[in-house]
Every structure is written in structure tokens, then in C-alpha cells.
Scaffold this active site. Structure first.
Site, PDB file in Angstrom:
ATOM      1  N   GLY A 196      51.018  -4.837   6.013  1.00 14.35           N
ATOM      2  CA  GLY A 196      50.863  -6.389   5.507  1.00 14.35           C
ATOM      3  C   GLY A 196      51.353  -6.948   6.804  1.00 14.35           C
ATOM      4  O   GLY A 196      51.083  -7.950   6.668  1.00 14.35           O
ATOM      5  N   CYS A 201      30.196 -12.949 -20.548  1.00 14.05           N
ATOM      6  CA  CYS A 201      29.216 -12.799 -19.408  1.00 14.05           C
ATOM      7  C   CYS A 201      27.519 -13.415 -20.022  1.00 14.05           C
ATOM      8  O   CYS A 201      27.492 -12.053 -20.984  1.00 14.05           O
ATOM      9  CB  CYS A 201      29.495 -11.696 -17.981  1.00 14.05           C
ATOM     10  N   CYS A 227      25.580 -10.197 -19.381  1.00 16.21           N
ATOM     11  CA  CYS A 227      25.989  -8.284 -19.576  1.00 16.21           C
ATOM     12  C   CYS A 227      27.096  -8.128 -20.775  1.00 16.21           C
ATOM     13  O   CYS A 227      27.545  -6.812 -20.911  1.00 16.21           O
ATOM     14  CB  CYS A 227      26.157  -7.795 -18.730  1.00 16.21           C
ATOM     15  N   CYS A 244      28.900 -12.659 -14.303  1.00 13.63           N
ATOM     16  CA  CYS A 244      29.174 -11.947 -13.070  1.00 13.63           C
ATOM     17  C   CYS A 244      29.265 -12.390 -11.873  1.00 13.63           C
ATOM     18  O   CYS A 244      28.437 -12.367 -11.592  1.00 13.63           O
ATOM     19  CB  CYS A 244      29.581 -10.266 -14.037  1.00 13.63           C
ATOM     20  N   CYS A 290      26.928  -6.198 -13.015  1.00 15.98           N
ATOM     21  CA  CYS A 290      26.976  -6.558 -13.860  1.00 15.98           C
ATOM     22  C   CYS A 290      24.899  -6.065 -14.347  1.00 15.98           C
ATOM     23  O   CYS A 290      24.695  -5.394 -15.438  1.00 15.98           O
ATOM     24  CB  CYS A 290      25.951  -8.612 -13.407  1.00 15.98           C
TER      25      CYS A 290
END
Lengths: 283, 258
Positions: free
Chosen positions: A29, A238, A241, A263, A269
Site C-alpha cells: 500500500g 446480463c 449471458c 457484462c 461473458c
């Protein structure tokens, strides 16, 4: 191919970047400054990510690039071509087969595994920047762990919108120490940052910073007790899909208010469509 | 009043090259006491205040503060994280220009809440209630809580700055010309408010000003500075009514009588 050193950058530069990456991995970080090079593309196109990818690629790697989840948009195609030319590495669009994935603002839907490296393109690495413009001051705040200001931003969100309206680049705390900007990924992806088996590297070219999350790092999204973090997404399946659990893009399809949700991760997808899943908008 | 001073300053000196900022300043401040520092421009009063508040590092001397946990500690030699922690909890600093002490891009509520969040408050409802309460105490309408300070008048900004500083219940407040740049009626209201808050909360305060009316109203004790030196000190009424040093006499006699 022979006109370039492997992966475009010279070996000294790669060495310098690898040192920054190692330092970043050692202090999860923490933003490590590095001597960012001019790359043959404009700032904002992923110059930081490209340099990190160039430093970690080996000839045996299989490389994938996504731009907001898609493998076939300009940014993704040009960076993939760039490394095909300069490094000659194999490329793929399949998440599971890739060893190095450079991403702009998404984490793939498919779970990542050990041995994979995810490289993020970062526009502004400093999460405190818009609240505190002085770099000397933000560095001091990081070193002394003074992160009250980050919550002031979330407070402002709630007071103005009634909920935390930050939807992307949602600030996180790494191993209860450094507050980090996860690059502009949607907050839906934030939980995937945590405890990931893959190495996650973040490169900001213009701002000359590299930071990193080693595998299995604990990453928590900042929130209030009475306004907990909510990794939201569009409340639809979606259209292609029928996936219920993936992050969706809203696509306007005509000028009469018609729209569909698909997606954002094109590989995910397609794989589902090939497996026989069919949404209501599929042709 | 206890016999343990809250703040004791010992032989503080600060020079800017050959130029003397302040030198050889020593005094004790007891809990609940308000100390005024007056003097002309360039007499070193702001330098002294900044040295005490940790904004400047003095060249010599000690600033011993009676901390809640560890007892008397020299804030000049304590580590920076500790000093910054003090300045968010037990200390408050009211700037002359509210813009220096406020975040102009953040709403009034956020400004008041910042210190709470800096010391670990993580409950939005609580923070908001406290902010509302404090806006009320400094006479800002609670409907302005989500407005930015840039939409406030000068007097409101100054009151907001005071609320933001006092919300964590500090024990010592440093004020640098808190009424400077405000018109006289607003000054009077602000002074009235400050006097009430200081008395209610039992605050100790150090007020730097060149306005003798401010110290007459607020301060128990007074220190007069000239060319970086303390030339006279004592009880406020005593110093103002019977000034001994020529400079203090000049200062007192040059106040306009309306």
C-alpha cells in the site's frame, strides 16, 4: 523485434522498476516513487501499467490486457500489440490462461490464482489528493497514519447524497496501515482486492509512483459504522449471458430509451455464452 | 485553580538569522486561565504563539504541557506524531483568517467533524449530531450544516472555525487575533461568544492580539511584548489601568476613546 530490447525498456530501467516493485511488495500500500520513463503513448493511456508490465514480463509469459473489462477496445488492443511487437510474448484473452494481466479499471470476474500478476493502470495514486493538495502534507499524513481526512470525504458524500456516493476509486486500507487508492475500479471490485492469491501491482506513469499488494493481503474498504461499505452493481442480469453476479455496463441501444445491461468482462461473458447461457437480449 | 500549571514556558527564544523573533520568554499558565499577549506588529507575539503551538521550532527553551496521560512533557522535544496528536486533541488553534483554519471545499458539518474523525469517530450519525450541536453553540443555524464555508460571512467563518476547534474538548486554545478583520459589532458578538465558551468549558487560552479591548474582556493576565521581549506582565486590569513600562503607557494611551 530485434530493434528493441525485450519488452521495449532497457535492462537498467527494468531493474530500477523491479526494485520499486519489490519495495512496494515489502510495504503493501505504500507509494514508491520511481523514475518513470517516456513511453510511446500519451499519459493517461497506461504508461505506468505498461512500464510495470515490461519490468515483470518474461519470454515464457502469456499476456492479457483489458480495458474496463473488455479485451477488444482501443487501449487494450494497442497495449497488447505493443508487447506482441516488442517482447514477442504469447497473448490471450482468457483470464485463466494468462500469467500477466494488465488492466484498466477492472478486476476480471474469474478468480485469479497463485502465479498470476495483475497490473493496474493508475491515473492518480494519492487517495488524499483532492482533499489535501500539498504532496509534503499527504506524505506526512501517510507516515503518521493520519487518515481522518479520508472519512471527511465519505462524510461529505453522505451529507450530500444520503449514502456514500463514491462508486469507483473507493479508498481502502491495506493491512490496517496504509490508505490506498485502488485505481478507478468500480467499488464492486473492491472485495476482490482482499486476500487475492495473485500479485497485484499498481503503476502510475505520470505521477511516477508504484505500489503493490502481495498475495493474500487484507484490504478493507473504508466506511462508517452506520453506513457500511456496499459493493453495489446494476440490479439486472446480463443481457447476453444472464449472469447475475458480474459487474454490468449499461448500453444505450436506440434513441427511444432502449438499453441493455451486459457484462463488462467480455471474456467472462463469452465463456458463459459458449457454455450455453443465454440472456434475454442475446441474438 | 490547582498548583500544577497546564503550560509552562521556559526561556523560549527564536531568531530569524540576526533578527530576534522573541527571546527569554517565560511564564506559567494555569488551568482555566486566559492569558493575553499584546504588542505592536513585529513584536514577536505571533512567533511566540507559533513556538508554543508547535508550528515553529524554538531555538532554545522548553514548552512543558501537562498532558492527560503522561503528566508534564516538553512539547519541543517530544516526537512529531505525539505533538500532532496533541494539536488535534488537547490543543486548538484559532487562526486570524478563518480561511487558514477551515477547509473551504468541505461543508460546515464536515469541517466540524474532521477533528472527530481524526481521533477515530466512525459513526456518521454521532458525528453529525455533534456537528449540529456545535453549530448551535456558535450561533450558526443548523440548516447551514451542508453549506460550504465559502458561502458564509466573515463572522460566521470565524465562529465555524471556533466550533471546529473546540469540538474535541481541548484544554488549551491558542488564538491569533481571533477578531482581526471583523467589523466592530461582529467582533463584539464573537467576543461575547468566546467569553461564554471559555468560562463554560473551563478552557485555558492564550490570545495574541493588538486590540486592548479584546484582552480587557477575555484575559485574566496580560503580557506586553516589544522587540521580542516581554516588557511588562501582570493582571489585565492592573496592567491596563496602571501601566509601568513606557511602551505600555504609550499603548494604553493610544487607544481611541469614543
Amino acid at each position: 523485434m530485434t530493434d528493441y530490447n525485450f519488452a521495449y525498456l532497457d535492462e537498467q530501467t527494468k531493474r530500477m522498476i523491479r526494485r520499486a516493485i519489490l519495495k512496494g511488495l515489502a510495504i503493501p500500500g505504500y507509494q514508491v516513487p520511481f523514475a518513470s520513463r517516456e513511453m510511446p503513448m500519451p499519459y493517461g493511456w497506461g504508461t505506468g501499467g505498461v512500464q510495470v508490465s515490461a519490468a515483470v514480463l518474461t519470454p515464457e509469459d502469456r499476456f492479457k490486457v483489458i480495458d474496463q473489462g473488455a479485451d477488444d477496445t482501443t487501449n487494450a488492443v494497442s497495449i497488447r500489440k505493443f508487447f506482441e511487437h516488442t517482447a514477442g510474448v504469447a497473448t490471450t484473452t482468457k483470464t485463466a490462461e494468462a500469467t500477466v494481466i494488465q488492466t484498466r479499471h477492472r478486476i476480471p470476474e474469474a478468480d485469479l490464482g497463485e502465479g498470476q500478476i495483475l497490473v493496474y493502470q493508475v491515473p492518480i495514486p494519492e487517495p488524499l489528493r483532492f482533499l489535501e493538495p500539498r504532496e509534503s502534507e499527504t506524505r506526512k499524513m501517510h507516515s503518521l497514519e493520519e487518515y481522518g481526512l479520508m472519512h471527511v470525504k465519505l462524510y461529505e458524500d453522505i451529507s450530500r447524497h444520503g449514502h456514500i456516493a463514491t462508486a469507483y476509486a473507493y479508498p481502502v486500507k491495506v493491512e490496517a496501515r496504509y490508505v490506498m487508492d485502488p485505481s478507478p475500479i468500480p467499488k464492486f471490485d473492491n472485495p476482490k482486492l482482499s486476500n487475492s492469491p495473485a500479485i497485484q501491482l499498481f503503476g502510475a506513469g505520470r505521477e511516477q509512483r508504484i505500489y503493490a499488494l502481495p498475495p493474500y493481503t487484507r484490504v478493507t474498504s473504508l466506511d462508517f459504522e452506520d453506513h457500511p461499505f456496499d459493493p453495489s452493481k446494476a440490479d439486472h442480469p446480463c443481457g447476453l449471458c444472464a449472469a447475475e453476479d458480474s459487474y454490468l455496463d449499461e448500453v444505450i441501444v436506440d434513441d427511444a430509451g432502449g438499453r441493455m445491461f451486459v457484462c463488462s468482462d467480455t471474456d467472462f461473458c463469452e465463456a458463459r455464452q459458449n457454455a450455453g447461457h443465454k440472456g434475454k437480449d442475446a441474438a | 485553580m490547582t498548583d500544577q500549571p497546564l503550560l509552562s514556558v521556559r526561556k523560549i527564544a527564536k531568531t530569524y538569522g540576526n533578527h530576534i523573533g522573541c527571546e527569554n520568554v517565560s511564564f506559567d499558565l494555569f488551568p482555566g486561565e486566559v492569558m493575553g499577549i499584546v504588542g505592536e506588529s513585529g513584536s514577536g507575539k505571533s512567533t511566540l504563539l507559533n513556538c508554543m503551538a508547535g508550528h515553529l521550532t524554538p531555538d532554545a527553551g522548553e514548552v512543558v504541557f501537562d498532558t492527560r496521560v503522561n503528566g508534564p512533557r516538553d512539547t519541543v522535544t517530544m516526537s512529531e506524531p505525539e505533538r500532532r496528536m496533541l494539536s488535534r486533541t488537547d490543543w486548538a488553534f484559532v487562526h486570524q483568517h478563518a480561511r487558514d483554519g477551515l477547509r473551504m471545499g468541505v461543508s460546515a458539518g464536515g469541517n466540524v467533524g474532521e477533528r472527530l474523525m481524526a481521533v477515530g469517530a466512525r459513526n456518521y450519525g454521532d458525528i453529525r449530531d455533534k456537528a449540529t450541536d456545535w453549530l448551535g453553540r456558535v450561533e450558526i443555524d443548523s440548516s447551514r450544516i451542508d453549506d460550504r464555508p465559502s458561502t458564509f460571512s466573515g463572522g460566521m467563518q470565524q465562529r465555524l472555525q471556533i466550533a471546529r476547534n473546540l469540538v474535541t474538548g481541548p484544554r488549551l486554545v491558542f488564538m491569533d487575533e481571533p477578531t482581526g478583520g471583523l467589523d466592530v459589532s461582529v467582533q463584539a458578538r464573537l467576543l461575547d461568544l468566546l467569553r461564554g465558551l471559555v468560562r463554560d468549558m473551563g478552557l485555558s487560552a492564550i490570545i495574541v492580539t493588538h486590540d486592548l479591548a479584546v484582552v480587557r474582556l477575555l484575559a485574566d493576565r496580560l503580557m506586553v511584548m516589544k522587540s521580542g521581549q516581554v516588557v511588562e506582565n501582570g493582571l489585565t486590569d492592573q496592567v491596563l489601568d496602571d501601566p509601568q513600562h513606557p511602551y505600555t503607557q504609550l499603548l494604553v494611551s493610544s487607544v481611541l476613546q469614543v
